[in-house]
Design an enzyme around this catalytic site. Structure first.
Site, mmCIF file in Angstrom:
data_model
loop_
_atom_site.group_PDB
_atom_site.id
_atom_site.type_symbol
_atom_site.label_atom_id
_atom_site.label_comp_id
_atom_site.label_asym_id
_atom_site.label_seq_id
_atom_site.Cartn_x
_atom_site.Cartn_y
_atom_site.Cartn_z
ATOM 1 N N GLY A 1 -11.832 134.602 110.239
ATOM 2 C CA GLY A 1 -11.790 134.452 108.792
ATOM 3 C C GLY A 1 -12.755 135.428 108.152
ATOM 4 O O GLY A 1 -13.225 136.375 108.788
ATOM 5 N N MET B 1 -15.910 135.272 107.398
ATOM 6 C CA MET B 1 -17.198 135.438 108.071
ATOM 7 C C MET B 1 -17.016 135.916 109.507
ATOM 8 O O MET B 1 -17.716 136.810 109.965
ATOM 9 C CB MET B 1 -17.999 134.135 108.022
ATOM 10 C CG MET B 1 -18.552 133.830 106.641
ATOM 11 S SD MET B 1 -19.628 132.383 106.589
ATOM 12 C CE MET B 1 -21.037 132.930 107.543
ATOM 13 N N GLY B 2 -16.075 135.318 110.232
ATOM 14 C CA GLY B 2 -15.884 135.689 111.624
ATOM 15 C C GLY B 2 -15.530 137.152 111.798
ATOM 16 O O GLY B 2 -16.060 137.837 112.681
ATOM 17 N N GLY C 1 -24.771 133.352 104.762
ATOM 18 C CA GLY C 1 -24.675 134.752 104.346
ATOM 19 C C GLY C 1 -23.372 135.075 103.656
ATOM 20 O O GLY C 1 -23.284 136.053 102.918
ATOM 21 N N GLY C 2 -22.356 134.248 103.919
ATOM 22 C CA GLY C 2 -21.084 134.407 103.234
ATOM 23 C C GLY C 2 -20.493 135.793 103.394
ATOM 24 O O GLY C 2 -20.672 136.466 104.411
ATOM 25 N N LYS D 1 -29.022 123.912 108.859
ATOM 26 C CA LYS D 1 -28.053 124.558 107.971
ATOM 27 C C LYS D 1 -27.495 123.553 106.955
ATOM 28 O O LYS D 1 -27.246 123.894 105.787
ATOM 29 C CB LYS D 1 -26.917 125.155 108.789
ATOM 30 C CG LYS D 1 -25.772 125.759 107.967
ATOM 31 C CD LYS D 1 -26.250 126.816 106.986
ATOM 32 C CE LYS D 1 -25.120 127.691 106.470
ATOM 33 N NZ LYS D 1 -23.978 126.979 105.894
ATOM 34 N N HIS E 1 -30.079 123.168 104.341
ATOM 35 C CA HIS E 1 -30.038 124.434 103.595
ATOM 36 C C HIS E 1 -28.957 124.381 102.524
ATOM 37 O O HIS E 1 -29.174 124.733 101.364
ATOM 38 C CB HIS E 1 -29.776 125.582 104.575
ATOM 39 C CG HIS E 1 -29.302 126.866 103.965
ATOM 40 N ND1 HIS E 1 -27.999 127.053 103.520
ATOM 41 C CD2 HIS E 1 -29.937 128.040 103.733
ATOM 42 C CE1 HIS E 1 -27.864 128.276 103.043
ATOM 43 N NE2 HIS E 1 -29.025 128.893 103.158
ATOM 44 N N GLU F 1 -29.106 124.349 98.438
ATOM 45 C CA GLU F 1 -28.261 125.273 97.672
ATOM 46 C C GLU F 1 -27.529 124.547 96.544
ATOM 47 O O GLU F 1 -27.429 125.048 95.427
ATOM 48 C CB GLU F 1 -27.264 125.931 98.616
ATOM 49 C CG GLU F 1 -26.231 126.826 97.968
ATOM 50 C CD GLU F 1 -25.166 127.235 98.957
ATOM 51 O OE1 GLU F 1 -23.970 127.010 98.681
ATOM 52 O OE2 GLU F 1 -25.520 127.769 100.030
ATOM 53 N N ARG G 1 -20.382 117.834 91.188
ATOM 54 C CA ARG G 1 -19.201 118.536 91.698
ATOM 55 C C ARG G 1 -17.970 117.641 91.600
ATOM 56 O O ARG G 1 -16.876 118.100 91.277
ATOM 57 C CB ARG G 1 -19.422 118.998 93.133
ATOM 58 C CG ARG G 1 -20.499 120.053 93.254
ATOM 59 C CD ARG G 1 -20.434 120.818 94.552
ATOM 60 N NE ARG G 1 -21.456 121.856 94.574
ATOM 61 C CZ ARG G 1 -21.476 122.850 95.451
ATOM 62 N NH1 ARG G 1 -20.529 122.932 96.373
ATOM 63 N NH2 ARG G 1 -22.423 123.762 95.411
#
Length: 310
Positions: free
Chosen positions: A9, A11-12, A123-124, A172, A175, A179, A270
């Site tokens: 995808g 990121m991958g 990091g997206g 994460k 994290h 965010e 959200r």
């Protein structure tokens, strides 16, 4: 080093590219063919099935890095990979798995004589250029063995060993909870500015805030980019998804008796963003009309309502 990446995808695929640029041998695989062909054009060894990917990896220990959605997909892919690998081989889960699932997965992998690392990856889409922040859990010896991979993927000082299995994904998760709160604060602040009498230019506000202010951050830099493209965000609908980590962080806060009102409310906001006309808002409007005679807006667009005597 040599490794296989399954899951190409956004990121991958970028992670595979970053590794290739630094001289690693990457066997790239994905459920669909297109991303594999694209990775091959950049120098990766193409593999159109998980079986083919494992076959094209060299001698043990083979390293298989999974970049697939959390939940059942990760379960199925992990178990499939385990059926193809041998004792001593290494599986790295670089997705956003729930840390509790990761602990369970590590127990299964270890029982089969293999090793597992969990790598919280942040990091997206900017990770290809800037590098990825990597929060890594598992056996320290495996962390040290795979460290050349982490060093390539991360910026300087951007990776670290967090602890035993599950620790990487737990860090994460938190994290991402932080965010949520930061995003909510920026969103609320910019809305107050936008609604004010001053007809403020958000591009100028962000430019000034980026230099020397205590709220400067990478998120603020991204806000500046967004306002440069669309100064009043007229082309964006205020509908916000959540990918799960915020919910898990709130649950962890409950489990650990930690008050986390900012993160919790940012998650709830959200949910609110997805309601064009929430029933709770209707109830509040009706009650305000009932006790105070406050006007209500009807579906027809008319404004009115019953006014009651004190």
């Amino acid at each position: 080093m040599e490794l296989g990446i399954y899951g190409l995808g956004r990121m991958g695929a970028n992670m595979a590219t970053r590794l290739l640029r630094d001289g690693h041998r990457v066997v790239a695989s994905n459920r669909s063919r297109g991303p594999v062909d694209e990775a091959a054009a950049l120098g990766a060894v193409p593999a159109y099935t998980l079986e083919e990917m494992v076959q094209k990896l060299g001698d043990s220990p083979k390293i298989v890095w999974l970049m697939v959605p959390s939940g059942q997909v990760t379960d199925d892919t992990l178990h499939h990979a385990m059926s193809l690998l041998k004792p001593g081989d290494i599986i790295i889960d670089g997705g956003n798995s729930n840390w509790r699932d990761t602990v369970r997965h590590a127990q299964e992998v270890t029982a089969a004589g293999m090793h597992m690392m969990d790598c919280g990856t942040s990091g997206g889409i900017w990770g290809l250029k800037e590098g990825y922040s990597l929060m890594i859990g598992g056996e320290r010896a495996m962390f040290e063995y795979c460290e050349p991979i982490f060093k390539t993927l991360a910026p300087v000082d951007g990776y670290g060993y967090m602890g035993p299995s599950g620790a990487g994904h737990f860090v994460k998760m938190v994290h991402n909870g932080v965010e949520y709160g930061m995003l909510q604060a920026y969103g609320e602040g910019f809305e107050i500015l936008e609604k004010s009498q001053f007809n403020l230019d958000m591009r100028e506000v962000t430019r000034v805030w980026q230099h020397g202010s205590v709220v400067r951050s990478w998120l603020l830099d991204l806000a500046a980019l967004a306002f440069a493209e669309d100064p009043r965000l007229d082309n964006i609908k205020g509908y916000i998804n959540d990918s799960g980590e915020g919910r898990w962080t709130v649950q962890a806060a409950i489990d650990e008796d930690v008050p986390a009102p900012v993160i919790t409310l940012s998650l709830l906001m959200r949910f609110a963003s997805r309601q064009d006309d929430s029933f709770s808002a209707k109830v509040i409007a009706a009650l305000r009309n009932q006790f105070g005679g406050h006007a209500v807006t009807f579906e027809s667009g008319e404004i009115g309502g019953v006014k009651h005597e004190a």
